[in-house]
Design a protein around this motif. Structure first.
Motif, PDB file in Angstrom:
ATOM      1  N   PHE A  67       0.811  -1.216   0.000  1.00 23.67           N
ATOM      2  CA  PHE A  67       0.000   0.000   0.000  1.00 23.67           C
ATOM      3  C   PHE A  67       0.847   1.270   0.000  1.00 23.67           C
ATOM      4  O   PHE A  67       0.389   2.325  -0.447  1.00 23.67           O
ATOM      5  N   ALA A  68       2.084   1.202   0.465  1.00 25.23           N
ATOM      6  CA  ALA A  68       2.969   2.367   0.493  1.00 25.23           C
ATOM      7  C   ALA A  68       3.294   2.876  -0.912  1.00 25.23           C
ATOM      8  O   ALA A  68       3.668   4.041  -1.079  1.00 25.23           O
ATOM      9  N   GLU A  69       3.110   2.030  -1.909  1.00 22.53           N
ATOM     10  CA  GLU A  69       3.326   2.471  -3.290  1.00 22.53           C
ATOM     11  C   GLU A  69       2.304   3.531  -3.708  1.00 22.53           C
ATOM     12  O   GLU A  69       2.496   4.227  -4.698  1.00 22.53           O
ATOM     13  N   TYR A  70       1.219   3.665  -2.944  1.00 26.29           N
ATOM     14  CA  TYR A  70       0.140   4.588  -3.295  1.00 26.29           C
ATOM     15  C   TYR A  70       0.016   5.745  -2.313  1.00 26.29           C
ATOM     16  O   TYR A  70      -0.894   6.561  -2.440  1.00 26.29           O
ATOM     17  N   GLY A  71       0.916   5.821  -1.320  1.00 31.27           N
ATOM     18  CA  GLY A  71       0.887   6.925  -0.369  1.00 31.27           C
ATOM     19  C   GLY A  71       1.371   6.492   1.008  1.00 31.27           C
ATOM     20  O   GLY A  71       1.916   5.408   1.189  1.00 31.27           O
ATOM     21  N   THR A  72       1.136   7.354   1.976  1.00 35.83           N
ATOM     22  CA  THR A  72       1.577   7.109   3.344  1.00 35.83           C
ATOM     23  C   THR A  72       0.584   6.217   4.075  1.00 35.83           C
ATOM     24  O   THR A  72      -0.593   6.545   4.178  1.00 35.83           O
ATOM     25  N   VAL A  73       1.076   5.101   4.577  1.00 32.60           N
ATOM     26  CA  VAL A  73       0.243   4.169   5.335  1.00 32.60           C
ATOM     27  C   VAL A  73       0.330   4.545   6.806  1.00 32.60           C
ATOM     28  O   VAL A  73       1.405   4.568   7.391  1.00 32.60           O
ATOM     29  N   LYS A  74      -0.822   4.858   7.400  1.00 33.18           N
ATOM     30  CA  LYS A  74      -0.868   5.244   8.810  1.00 33.18           C
ATOM     31  C   LYS A  74      -1.011   4.041   9.726  1.00 33.18           C
ATOM     32  O   LYS A  74      -0.457   4.024  10.828  1.00 33.18           O
ATOM     33  N   ASN A  75      -1.750   3.027   9.296  1.00 28.52           N
ATOM     34  CA  ASN A  75      -2.030   1.888  10.169  1.00 28.52           C
ATOM     35  C   ASN A  75      -2.399   0.658   9.336  1.00 28.52           C
ATOM     36  O   ASN A  75      -3.042   0.779   8.297  1.00 28.52           O
ATOM     37  N   VAL A  76      -2.001  -0.515   9.838  1.00 34.40           N
ATOM     38  CA  VAL A  76      -2.373  -1.793   9.235  1.00 34.40           C
ATOM     39  C   VAL A  76      -2.860  -2.706  10.352  1.00 34.40           C
ATOM     40  O   VAL A  76      -2.221  -2.798  11.400  1.00 34.40           O
ATOM     41  N   GLN A  77      -3.991  -3.362  10.137  1.00 36.44           N
ATOM     42  CA  GLN A  77      -4.526  -4.315  11.119  1.00 36.44           C
ATOM     43  C   GLN A  77      -4.836  -5.631  10.416  1.00 36.44           C
ATOM     44  O   GLN A  77      -5.497  -5.640   9.375  1.00 36.44           O
ATOM     45  N   LEU A  78      -4.366  -6.719  11.004  1.00 36.34           N
ATOM     46  CA  LEU A  78      -4.664  -8.055  10.509  1.00 36.34           C
ATOM     47  C   LEU A  78      -5.305  -8.830  11.654  1.00 36.34           C
ATOM     48  O   LEU A  78      -4.613  -9.323  12.541  1.00 36.34           O
ATOM     49  N   PRO A  79      -6.638  -8.914  11.673  1.00 40.90           N
ATOM     50  CA  PRO A  79      -7.324  -9.612  12.764  1.00 40.90           C
ATOM     51  C   PRO A  79      -6.933 -11.091  12.840  1.00 40.90           C
ATOM     52  O   PRO A  79      -6.731 -11.749  11.825  1.00 40.90           O
ATOM     53  N   ILE A  80      -6.853 -11.579  14.069  1.00 40.76           N
ATOM     54  CA  ILE A  80      -6.507 -12.971  14.336  1.00 40.76           C
ATOM     55  C   ILE A  80      -7.710 -13.668  14.970  1.00 40.76           C
ATOM     56  O   ILE A  80      -8.361 -13.114  15.848  1.00 40.76           O
ATOM     57  N   ASP A  81      -7.996 -14.864  14.497  1.00 38.22           N
ATOM     58  CA  ASP A  81      -9.083 -15.670  15.053  1.00 38.22           C
ATOM     59  C   ASP A  81      -8.695 -16.115  16.460  1.00 38.22           C
ATOM     60  O   ASP A  81      -7.622 -16.687  16.665  1.00 38.22           O
ATOM     61  N   ARG A  82      -9.560 -15.871  17.426  1.00 39.80           N
ATOM     62  CA  ARG A  82      -9.266 -16.209  18.826  1.00 39.80           C
ATOM     63  C   ARG A  82      -9.170 -17.706  19.066  1.00 39.80           C
ATOM     64  O   ARG A  82      -8.411 -18.152  19.915  1.00 39.80           O
ATOM     65  N   GLU A  83      -9.931 -18.468  18.332  1.00 46.14           N
ATOM     66  CA  GLU A  83      -9.956 -19.916  18.557  1.00 46.14           C
ATOM     67  C   GLU A  83      -8.770 -20.637  17.920  1.00 46.14           C
ATOM     68  O   GLU A  83      -8.228 -21.575  18.493  1.00 46.14           O
ATOM     69  N   THR A  84      -8.368 -20.201  16.727  1.00 47.34           N
ATOM     70  CA  THR A  84      -7.290 -20.897  16.014  1.00 47.34           C
ATOM     71  C   THR A  84      -5.960 -20.173  16.117  1.00 47.34           C
ATOM     72  O   THR A  84      -4.928 -20.727  15.740  1.00 47.34           O
ATOM     73  N   ASP A  85      -5.972 -18.925  16.592  1.00 44.38           N
ATOM     74  CA  ASP A  85      -4.770 -18.090  16.685  1.00 44.38           C
ATOM     75  C   ASP A  85      -4.118 -17.910  15.318  1.00 44.38           C
ATOM     76  O   ASP A  85      -2.918 -17.808  15.186  1.00 44.38           O
ATOM     77  N   ARG A  86      -4.960 -17.881  14.288  1.00 38.54           N
ATOM     78  CA  ARG A  86      -4.517 -17.754  12.906  1.00 38.54           C
ATOM     79  C   ARG A  86      -5.146 -16.517  12.289  1.00 38.54           C
ATOM     80  O   ARG A  86      -6.221 -16.090  12.703  1.00 38.54           O
ATOM     81  N   LEU A  87      -4.479 -15.945  11.292  1.00 35.80           N
ATOM     82  CA  LEU A  87      -5.065 -14.799  10.593  1.00 35.80           C
ATOM     83  C   LEU A  87      -6.417 -15.181  10.012  1.00 35.80           C
ATOM     84  O   LEU A  87      -6.636 -16.332   9.632  1.00 35.80           O
ATOM     85  N   ARG A  88      -7.299 -14.188   9.920  1.00 35.83           N
ATOM     86  CA  ARG A  88      -8.662 -14.459   9.450  1.00 35.83           C
ATOM     87  C   ARG A  88      -8.828 -14.293   7.940  1.00 35.83           C
ATOM     88  O   ARG A  88      -9.901 -14.482   7.398  1.00 35.83           O
ATOM     89  N   GLY A  89      -7.773 -13.894   7.231  1.00 36.20           N
ATOM     90  CA  GLY A  89      -7.836 -13.804   5.773  1.00 36.20           C
ATOM     91  C   GLY A  89      -8.252 -12.444   5.248  1.00 36.20           C
ATOM     92  O   GLY A  89      -8.484 -12.284   4.061  1.00 36.20           O
ATOM     93  N   PHE A  90      -8.351 -11.460   6.148  1.00 36.87           N
ATOM     94  CA  PHE A  90      -8.641 -10.097   5.714  1.00 36.87           C
ATOM     95  C   PHE A  90      -7.924  -9.135   6.644  1.00 36.87           C
ATOM     96  O   PHE A  90      -7.393  -9.518   7.684  1.00 36.87           O
ATOM     97  N   GLY A  91      -7.889  -7.871   6.230  1.00 40.87           N
ATOM     98  CA  GLY A  91      -7.238  -6.848   7.044  1.00 40.87           C
ATOM     99  C   GLY A  91      -7.765  -5.473   6.710  1.00 40.87           C
ATOM    100  O   GLY A  91      -8.645  -5.312   5.845  1.00 40.87           O
ATOM    101  N   PHE A  92      -7.212  -4.490   7.396  1.00 44.38           N
ATOM    102  CA  PHE A  92      -7.594  -3.105   7.190  1.00 44.38           C
ATOM    103  C   PHE A  92      -6.342  -2.251   7.076  1.00 44.38           C
ATOM    104  O   PHE A  92      -5.369  -2.459   7.806  1.00 44.38           O
TER     105      PHE A  92
END
Length: 94
Positions: free
Chosen positions: A21-46
């Motif tokens: 995303f930095a190729e398109y401007g300044t990135v202020k924040n990145v979030q990658l939610p983690i599944d509480r039960e599997t402790d694995r990424l949920r396959g999406f982010g913000f």
């Protein structure tokens, strides 16, 4: 406003997403939610960028783009109104 990024590889790291995303401007924040039960990424982010113009440029360039073997789904994030206390899981009626 934030950008929703879906269909991510479960191997992605915050720094990976930040670099793309930095190729398109300044990135202020990145979030990658983690599944509480599997402790694995949920396959999406913000991703939050410095300006609306940068967000629009990133969305237009990256939506449906192939990255890490997947076709990304990139659009404006919708506000979480009346979020579920079940963490998005369906709860059986009793």
């Amino acid at each position: 406003m934030s950008i929703y990024v879906g269909n991510l590889s479960y191997e992605v790291k915050e720094d990976d997403l930040r670099q793309v995303f930095a190729e398109y401007g300044t990135v202020k924040n990145v979030q990658l939610p983690i599944d509480r039960e599997t402790d694995r990424l949920r396959g999406f982010g913000f991703v939050e960028m410095e300006s609306d113009a940068e967000e629009t440029a990133a969305i237009e360039a990256l939506n449906n783009a192939e990255w890490m073997g997947r076709s990304l789904k990139v659009n404006k994030a919708k506000p979480n109104i009346g979020g579920s206390s079940s963490g998005g899981r369906r709860v059986k009626d009793r």
